[in-house]
Structure formats: structure tokens, C-alpha cells
Design a protein around this motif. Structure first.
Motif, mmCIF file in Angstrom:
data_model
loop_
_atom_site.group_PDB
_atom_site.id
_atom_site.type_symbol
_atom_site.label_atom_id
_atom_site.label_comp_id
_atom_site.label_asym_id
_atom_site.label_seq_id
_atom_site.Cartn_x
_atom_site.Cartn_y
_atom_site.Cartn_z
ATOM 1 N N VAL A 197 0.850 -1.195 0.000
ATOM 2 C CA VAL A 197 0.000 0.000 0.000
ATOM 3 C C VAL A 197 0.885 1.244 0.000
ATOM 4 C CG1 VAL A 197 -1.686 1.323 1.335
ATOM 5 C CG2 VAL A 197 -1.884 -1.171 1.198
ATOM 6 N N CYS A 198 0.651 2.170 -0.918
ATOM 7 C CA CYS A 198 1.397 3.437 -0.910
ATOM 8 C C CYS A 198 0.439 4.632 -0.871
ATOM 9 C CB CYS A 198 2.328 3.540 -2.115
ATOM 10 S SG CYS A 198 1.492 3.496 -3.694
ATOM 11 N N GLN A 199 -0.867 4.374 -0.766
ATOM 12 C CA GLN A 199 -1.839 5.467 -0.662
ATOM 13 C C GLN A 199 -3.044 4.979 0.119
ATOM 14 O OE1 GLN A 199 -2.764 7.717 -4.278
ATOM 15 N NE2 GLN A 199 -4.922 7.733 -3.720
ATOM 16 N N ILE A 200 -3.538 5.828 1.024
ATOM 17 C CA ILE A 200 -4.763 5.531 1.775
ATOM 18 C C ILE A 200 -5.796 6.580 1.421
ATOM 19 C CG2 ILE A 200 -5.813 5.312 4.054
ATOM 20 C CD1 ILE A 200 -3.116 4.483 5.145
ATOM 21 N N GLU A 203 -0.093 14.414 3.237
ATOM 22 C CA GLU A 203 -1.555 14.331 3.323
ATOM 23 C C GLU A 203 -2.183 15.467 2.528
ATOM 24 O OE1 GLU A 203 -4.971 14.643 6.777
ATOM 25 O OE2 GLU A 203 -3.299 13.249 7.061
ATOM 26 N N SER A 204 -3.172 15.114 1.711
ATOM 27 C CA SER A 204 -3.972 16.096 0.977
ATOM 28 C C SER A 204 -5.388 16.042 1.535
ATOM 29 C CB SER A 204 -3.976 15.770 -0.522
ATOM 30 O OG SER A 204 -2.676 15.790 -1.057
ATOM 31 N N VAL A 205 -6.079 17.177 1.529
ATOM 32 C CA VAL A 205 -7.399 17.233 2.152
ATOM 33 C C VAL A 205 -8.442 17.797 1.193
ATOM 34 C CG1 VAL A 205 -6.448 17.482 4.456
ATOM 35 C CG2 VAL A 205 -6.955 19.520 3.124
ATOM 36 N N GLY A 206 -9.683 17.388 1.438
ATOM 37 C CA GLY A 206 -10.803 17.918 0.678
ATOM 38 C C GLY A 206 -11.362 19.155 1.364
ATOM 39 N N ASN A 207 -12.605 19.474 1.107
ATOM 40 C CA ASN A 207 -13.248 20.637 1.707
ATOM 41 C C ASN A 207 -13.254 20.520 3.226
ATOM 42 O OD1 ASN A 207 -15.148 22.581 2.613
ATOM 43 N ND2 ASN A 207 -15.988 22.665 0.548
ATOM 44 N N ASN A 208 -12.785 21.577 3.914
ATOM 45 C CA ASN A 208 -12.694 21.558 5.374
ATOM 46 C C ASN A 208 -13.984 21.972 6.080
ATOM 47 O OD1 ASN A 208 -9.300 22.104 6.416
ATOM 48 N ND2 ASN A 208 -10.003 21.236 4.503
ATOM 49 N N GLY A 209 -15.038 22.256 5.352
ATOM 50 C CA GLY A 209 -16.272 22.698 5.987
ATOM 51 C C GLY A 209 -16.088 24.037 6.657
ATOM 52 N N THR A 210 -16.531 24.167 7.910
ATOM 53 C CA THR A 210 -16.400 25.434 8.637
ATOM 54 C C THR A 210 -15.290 25.372 9.689
ATOM 55 O OG1 THR A 210 -18.090 24.714 10.213
ATOM 56 C CG2 THR A 210 -18.828 25.978 8.304
ATOM 57 N N LEU A 211 -14.435 24.393 9.585
ATOM 58 C CA LEU A 211 -13.334 24.261 10.530
ATOM 59 C C LEU A 211 -12.415 25.484 10.422
ATOM 60 C CD1 LEU A 211 -11.938 22.267 12.514
ATOM 61 C CD2 LEU A 211 -10.677 21.397 10.559
ATOM 62 N N THR A 212 -12.129 26.133 11.542
ATOM 63 C CA THR A 212 -11.329 27.358 11.502
ATOM 64 C C THR A 212 -9.903 27.174 12.001
ATOM 65 O OG1 THR A 212 -12.154 27.973 13.692
ATOM 66 C CG2 THR A 212 -13.363 28.814 11.761
ATOM 67 N N THR A 227 -19.241 19.914 7.758
ATOM 68 C CA THR A 227 -19.205 18.875 6.738
ATOM 69 C C THR A 227 -18.062 17.921 7.057
ATOM 70 O OG1 THR A 227 -17.713 20.176 5.338
ATOM 71 C CG2 THR A 227 -20.088 20.419 4.947
ATOM 72 N N ASP A 228 -18.012 16.819 6.365
ATOM 73 C CA ASP A 228 -17.011 15.797 6.646
ATOM 74 C C ASP A 228 -15.829 15.933 5.696
ATOM 75 O OD1 ASP A 228 -18.850 14.889 8.457
ATOM 76 O OD2 ASP A 228 -19.575 13.255 7.190
ATOM 77 N N PRO A 229 -14.734 16.526 6.136
ATOM 78 C CA PRO A 229 -13.586 16.654 5.244
ATOM 79 C C PRO A 229 -12.941 15.290 4.992
ATOM 80 C CG PRO A 229 -13.003 17.361 7.436
ATOM 81 C CD PRO A 229 -14.468 17.104 7.460
ATOM 82 N N GLN A 230 -12.630 15.051 3.767
ATOM 83 C CA GLN A 230 -11.967 13.810 3.405
ATOM 84 C C GLN A 230 -10.491 14.086 3.161
ATOM 85 O OE1 GLN A 230 -14.555 13.076 0.125
ATOM 86 N NE2 GLN A 230 -15.764 11.566 1.232
ATOM 87 N N TYR A 231 -9.675 13.078 3.364
ATOM 88 C CA TYR A 231 -8.238 13.273 3.220
ATOM 89 C C TYR A 231 -7.597 12.067 2.541
ATOM 90 C CZ TYR A 231 -7.830 10.317 7.415
ATOM 91 O OH TYR A 231 -7.909 9.289 8.321
ATOM 92 N N GLN A 232 -6.377 12.272 2.117
ATOM 93 C CA GLN A 232 -5.641 11.242 1.378
ATOM 94 C C GLN A 232 -4.210 11.209 1.875
ATOM 95 O OE1 GLN A 232 -5.986 11.304 -2.967
ATOM 96 N NE2 GLN A 232 -3.760 11.218 -3.102
ATOM 97 N N LEU A 233 -3.739 10.027 2.283
ATOM 98 C CA LEU A 233 -2.374 9.839 2.737
ATOM 99 C C LEU A 233 -1.554 9.204 1.628
ATOM 100 C CD1 LEU A 233 -3.143 8.423 6.290
ATOM 101 C CD2 LEU A 233 -2.005 10.593 5.818
#
Length: 205
Positions: free
Chosen positions: A50-53, A87-96, A156-162
């Protein structure tokens, strides 16, 4: 003619083994990270494993964090050597305040706690962003590790990628079966070349 065929066979075995040793790695998308230790186990992180999650940078996939699923923990085994993690991330919602990411060393696969080796804070972004580097070329011993993501309140639920990389070529070590094929292939070529030279010297070629 028999020598030529054997040479071709030996070379073919060596090439086959080399191809197996350089097989492409895979992306783990089977499920969300666990909220408690031990984390969701993804298997061996390597150039052959595995090289990506997840695929969270495109805001799709299964790796996400939410108020009801926090933290998000993935666990893996690493053969040892130099390792880089981003790590790359998707939309963070309203997280400040962004979220925290930690790399931990675990004593065993069933450990309920670990030693923090590295950590970063990923800042808020209203759109997908990254990659952010958790570790770059860190030398790690063989063993179990986890990457944990911790966040605050979000709408919202931010999604991420390792993403895992092996800058020193570690994690791409051929499996025992591949080594056996390579040794057999090159050994056959070498032995046949010696036999051919001996036959030529005797004037039998």
C-alpha cells in the motif's frame, strides 16, 4: 541450440523476477479510520504493498473525519528504512483551526497507544488543498505505525488522502520469491556461459 534456449529461459526468469519486484503499489479504500487504537489496519506500506490511503483530495472516497468519527486512525506495517508521508485534504467545511496529524510508533499491531514521532497542523481551507508533509525521508525501523487525524467542530465531513513514498528505495525490496527467481535466472545464465566457454576451449563447439 539447447544452450541458446536455456539462456533465453534464464534471462526470462530474471526479467520476470525484476518485474515482480517493481510491481505497482495499491490504494487502500476499504474503510474509514478507527476512532480508537488499534487503528484500521491497511497492511504493509511499501512499493509492493500500500502506498496510498484514500482518495480524499478529490473530495471522494472513504477516508474522512466527522464530529461523530474523531479521531481517524490508520495503522500499517513498514519494513524499515526511509519513509515520506504527505496528506492532501478535501473541503474543510467550517473548521477554523485546521486539524492535527500525528505519526506514531506502535509496539505491536494490537497496541492501544504509541509514541509520537512527528506531527503537523493542517490549516483551514474552504477548498481541497495539499499536499502537506508529515515526514520527509525519516528513517524508521521495521514495525507497526499509525497516522492519526484529530479535528474540532465541523459542519461537513472533510476527506483526506495519505501518500507514502520511499526516497531511498526502501519498501521496494523484492519478495523472497522474486529473489529466488532472479538468482535462478542469472545463475542459469552464468553456468551456461561457463559451460559454453569450456566447450569452446576443448574444441568441441
Amino acid at each position: 541450440m539447447r544452450i541458446n534456449k536455456a539462456l533465453v529461459l534464464g534471462f526470462g526468469l530474471a526479467v520476470l523476477a525484476g518485474g515482480q519486484a517493481m510491481a505497482a503499489c495499491s490504494t487502500y479504500t476499504a474503510g474509514n479510520g478507527a476512532e480508537t487504537f488499534p487503528g484500521t489496519y491497511v497492511g504493509t506500506v511499501s512499493a509492493l504493498g500500500v502506498c496510498q490511503i484514500g482518495t480524499g483530495h478529490s473530495n471522494t472516497g472513504t477516508t474522512l473525519i466527522s464530529p461523530s468519527a474523531n479521531p481517524s486512525i490508520y495503522e500499517f506495517y513498514f519494513d524499515g528504512g526511509a519513509l515520506s508521508i504527505t496528506e492532501s485534504v478535501g473541503n474543510n467545511g467550517t473548521l477554523t483551526s485546521g486539524w492535527d496529524v500525528e505519526l506514531l510508533s506502535l509496539a505491536t499491531q494490537s497496541s492501544t497507544s504509541g509514541t509520537v514521532l512527528a506531527s503537523i497542523n493542517i490549516p483551514y481551507s474552504s477548498a481541497p488543498s495539499g499536499p502537506f508533509s508529515l515526514v520527509t525521508g525519516m528513517n524508521l525501523g521495521a514495525g507497526y505505525y499509525s497516522v492519526s487525524n484529530f479535528i474540532g467542530n465541523i459542519s461537513t465531513d472533510p476527506q483526506y488522502q495519505l501518500n507514502f513514498a520511499f526516497p531511498a528505495g526502501t519498501g521496494g525490496i523484492p519478495e523472497p520469491a522474486a529473489w529466488a527467481l532472479m538468482v535462478l535466472g542469472f545463475g542459469s545464465v552464468g553456468a551456461l556461459m561457463r559451460n559454453r566457454r569450456r566447450t569452446t576451449q576443448l574444441g568441441l563447439a
